[in-house]
Write an enzyme that holds these catalytic residues in place. Structure first.
Site, mmCIF file in Angstrom:
data_model
loop_
_atom_site.group_PDB
_atom_site.id
_atom_site.type_symbol
_atom_site.label_atom_id
_atom_site.label_comp_id
_atom_site.label_asym_id
_atom_site.label_seq_id
_atom_site.Cartn_x
_atom_site.Cartn_y
_atom_site.Cartn_z
ATOM 1 N N HIS A 1 -12.085 -14.465 6.703
ATOM 2 C CA HIS A 1 -12.031 -13.006 6.526
ATOM 3 C C HIS A 1 -12.986 -12.573 5.395
ATOM 4 C CE1 HIS A 1 -9.800 -9.076 6.615
ATOM 5 N NE2 HIS A 1 -10.204 -9.045 5.349
ATOM 6 N N GLU A 2 -12.876 -13.238 4.253
ATOM 7 C CA GLU A 2 -13.718 -12.847 3.110
ATOM 8 C C GLU A 2 -15.179 -13.194 3.362
ATOM 9 O OE1 GLU A 2 -12.360 -10.849 1.251
ATOM 10 O OE2 GLU A 2 -10.248 -11.301 1.620
ATOM 11 N N HIS B 1 -16.672 -10.218 5.026
ATOM 12 C CA HIS B 1 -17.061 -9.183 4.052
ATOM 13 C C HIS B 1 -18.346 -9.576 3.324
ATOM 14 C CE1 HIS B 1 -13.643 -6.501 4.369
ATOM 15 N NE2 HIS B 1 -12.759 -7.440 4.082
ATOM 16 N N GLU C 1 -14.317 -3.735 7.123
ATOM 17 C CA GLU C 1 -13.206 -4.466 7.731
ATOM 18 C C GLU C 1 -13.562 -4.935 9.145
ATOM 19 O OE1 GLU C 1 -10.780 -5.133 5.756
ATOM 20 O OE2 GLU C 1 -9.157 -5.879 7.050
#
EC number: 3.4.17.19
Lengths: 494, 494
Positions: free
Chosen positions: B259-260, B263, B289
């Site tokens: 997830h990170e 980003h 997101e």
């Protein structure tokens, strides 16, 4: 509140934010040396430059002059605060902004050129930018000196109150005794053993943490990381240290750690009331170095503490060719001629500094041309150390300082050693059973005494004054020299 | 250069320093969550506040108004830069400085109170400060809205162009299909296996590094550390990620990391020419997101990539009770009712967000009193999820957002999911053999397509516009819902 007290309160509120921003800039420097991804260097330079711009604008803010003109000091602490702010402001406004920017630009460039030149042993590549740095620093010194000595004006940045004359007198007193001691030690029949073996990184770092704890380093307000060149960073409640690991030589890691713990304990030991004020960090480079050096040498390299270290190392590392604690003490304190200042033993260290002091003073005076520096360095090294410098990376290119424009900084290293000698004498008188604690791996009573008598004052007193107060006598080079002669005469069975 | 171009150049030079200082402030936040010694918290608050003061002064600097009045945009990039700076300046000057300071002070206090209240499940302790935060945010929204809807004014901070009406319509379209899918899945006869075993921290972190590399995370411009709540931080050439480790549940670490990485890849994928300009970071929370969620879900939780992960885990961990890659895919995607949004599966996640959207809109409108919030939360949770909330830490106290004043932020999570659904459809069309790469543990072709079609534009286009351009069609919730129904119908053999 009177208008004058209002001015003081406003000044201090402004100053407090400046100090907080300076901590941020310092932490950014820490991050750069420990955490930053390598591809971020160019962007980081812009970030640092923006922070420097903010700090410069605040330090030259015209409101400072108004506040300083009106502020009244209700007590000694306020008086000291005003003294520091006045000194800083006076310095900032004497140097034209364009010159300050040019110096920042050129020294930043010079550091990169120096690093390349050192890697290639290419003196010629470094000399043009070094000449430029010296030209700009002399110009800056002329703004600051107001007709006085240029080198004195530069020293004042690092060691207020010290002068070329006072430092020269110190070195003159030290030199003959150090030269004689060196000759005796190097000619001694008995020579200590060397440490030999392989010392894994993880075990070294665990030991480094235990060494820091032994000196009372407050882990709740600090941390230990790896860096290429060990340093400490930060004041108040966030004083971090770094070390490095060489797997053939654990002393490199251990004594770098203890050295930086000395610096950090000084910062952490300052009265919490002074946090984020001009009194909230170490008062000068010399006094700072007195703390790192007394931790590293008089305490960390003493017979009592190394005895404990020997026991610790036996449990943690494979055989390293040392029979007993006495032999280990000898190995820690082996004296040997070498080219590199940062690796020098206690006998040689100040001889390295004296050489730089004489050379840089001549450069700033204009008595020595940059083109002649390498020859001057090598001649002096041959005369002082009896050996030929084989290449410039072991000679005049070894230190980063001159590329940064740090002229007048080197002598504070020796001043720190001298102060450490004085403080050790006073500490041993005040805590007569200190060696019993050190022999059990507990150096905290030393930190306690140093904090109570010196560290907690931060910037309250002038540098020499805070050492004099802690010692209860006028500081001089004699205690350091007595200590060195005593220690090495016994160790080398002279 | 004309006067108007001079104004633009001056404005951009000023802005560039502001952006650099914002990066410094961001890195200070990263340090606080990853490196800072715990005893430094109080001093750090002063440092952060001083940085915020500097940034606020620059963002409201009256010169901005002059430059903005004169500056002319020679091209589309300049036009976008001016649009961002104008929007930011207009926002800053609409809110009185005293209100902004009060908000900063109260939300900072509120976060501490929230953390304590959550630890003790003590709603009553949190409500007074929450009421104060809401009062101040409504006051701020009134300054910004100029007579318009207060909640819309708040959304605008996170997702320019979105409104309560557009987000409400999106949720209305999503809700029935998600509710039906949830019911079918929870009632299915076939239920996937669970992962069981112990997964050591070091092995998890090694795997996390390999997962980041699989997505093409650039280690030369980033790093991975541990944090209590995983986050990513920084733009340009320094975009760092964090993760956490739960030794019974490696998916926590692995999917937080992926997830990170999403980003961070967005930040690192932006055109280098935009670095330290208003275009040099992700354009909105929703678009940000979309990147983290497509990496995590459509790519990282897909059958192809989890097949590769299964093989990787077999070599690294002891037996974990999963027979084959298909069973592993099921374990990764297990759907189960739970109380915590951040731990929710793909079927439940948006239902959690909808609940917050409705509740916070009612709070900001004044239709729901803070005193009634817990009851409203628990009633809604019972209605939507069929279970009683046993304690507030599993209910209305679970998220930090409201204590920070982040009203209007939650819906951007679902918008991100919707955009991820659209981008996944377009990506699969553009790279038809993507699953072959993913099955070999190589997600870089996905990063390449996303960088080329979306990430590189940074702030050049408006949020919805950049997604539309990347997809080649008007974004809607349909692709996400089609994807979810297809995936979970097959997985649960419906």
């Amino acid at each position: 509140m009177t208008a004058n007290n209002t001015a003081y309160a406003e000044l201090m509120a402004f100053q407090r934010e400046t100090e907080a921003l300076a901590q941020v800039a310092g932490r950014l420097g820490w991050d750069q040396e420990t955490m930053m991804p390598r591809g971020a260097a160019e962007q980081r330079a812009e970030e640092m430059s923006a922070m420097e711009g903010v700090l410069h604008a605040r330090r030259t803010d015209p409101r400072l002059a108004e506040w300083l003109a009106q502020a009244e000091a209700p007590d000694a602490v306020a008086e000291a605060n005003l003294r520091h702010i006045r000194r800083s402001y006076a310095r900032q406004v004497k140097v034209p902004g364009a010159l300050a920017q040019e110096l920042a630009r050129v020294t930043s460039r010079a550091q990169g050129i120096w690093a390349d030149a050192r890697a290639k042993d290419d003196v010629a590549a470094f000399l043009p930018v070094l000449a430029e740095v010296i030209r700009l620093r002399r110009e800056e010194a002329a703004c600051l000196a107001g007709g006085g000595d240029l080198y004195d004006a530069l020293i004042d940045d690092y060691e207020p109150g010290a002068t070329a004359a006072s430092l020269g007198a110190m070195f003159d007193a030290m030199r003959p005794r150090l030269v004689a001691l060196r000759a005796a030690v190097l000619g001694a029949a008995h020579q200590p053993a060397r440490l030999e073996g392989h010392f894994g990184q993880e075990a070294q770092m665990r030991m480094a943490r235990d060494l820091a704890a032994a000196f009372g380093y407050d882990w709740a307000r600090g941390r230990l990381d790896l860096a290429v060149h060990p340093f400490s960073s930060g004041s108040g409640d966030d004083a971090r240290i770094t070390t490095r690991v060489v797997e053939s030589d654990p002393f490199n890691c251990f004594y770098s750690t203890i050295h930086e713990v000395g610096h950090a304990c000084y910062e952490l030991g300052i009265d919490p009331d002074y946090r984020l004020t001009p009194l909230g960090s170490g008062v000068s480079m010399g006094v700072h170095e007195s703390q790192s050096r007394i931790y590293e040498n008089q305490l960390g390299r003493g017979r009592a503490f190394t005895g404990w270290m020997f026991g610790q190392m036996q449990g943690r590392f494979d055989a390293f060719g040392i029979a007993d604690a006495d032999a280990f003490y000898g190995a820690v304190n082996r004296v040997q001629s070498g080219f590199i200042r940062t690796e020098a033993d206690e006998v040689h260290y100040n001889l390295h500094v004296m050489m730089r002091f004489d050379l840089e003073r001549a450069l700033i005076r204009g008595d020595l041309a940059v083109a002649d520096l390498e020859a001057a360095w090598n001649d002096r090294f041959r005369a002082d150390f009896g050996v030929e410098v084989p290449r410039a990376s072991l000679g005049m290119l070894q230190d980063v300082h001159w590329s940064c424009g740090l002229f007048g900084y080197f002598p504070t290293y020796s001043l720190g050693n001298v102060y450490a000698g004085c403080l050790n004498l006073a500490l041993r008188r005040a805590v007569p059973d200190l060696d019993d604690h050190l022999a059990r791996g507990d150096a905290r009573p030393a930190t306690d005494w140093l904090r109570e008598n010196l560290q907690r004052h931060g910037g309250l007193y002038e540098p020499r004054e805070v050492v004099r107060r802690a010692c209860g006598f006028e500081p001089s080079e004699a205690p350091l020299l007595d200590y060195l002669e005593g220690k090495f005469t016994a160790l080398y069975r002279l």
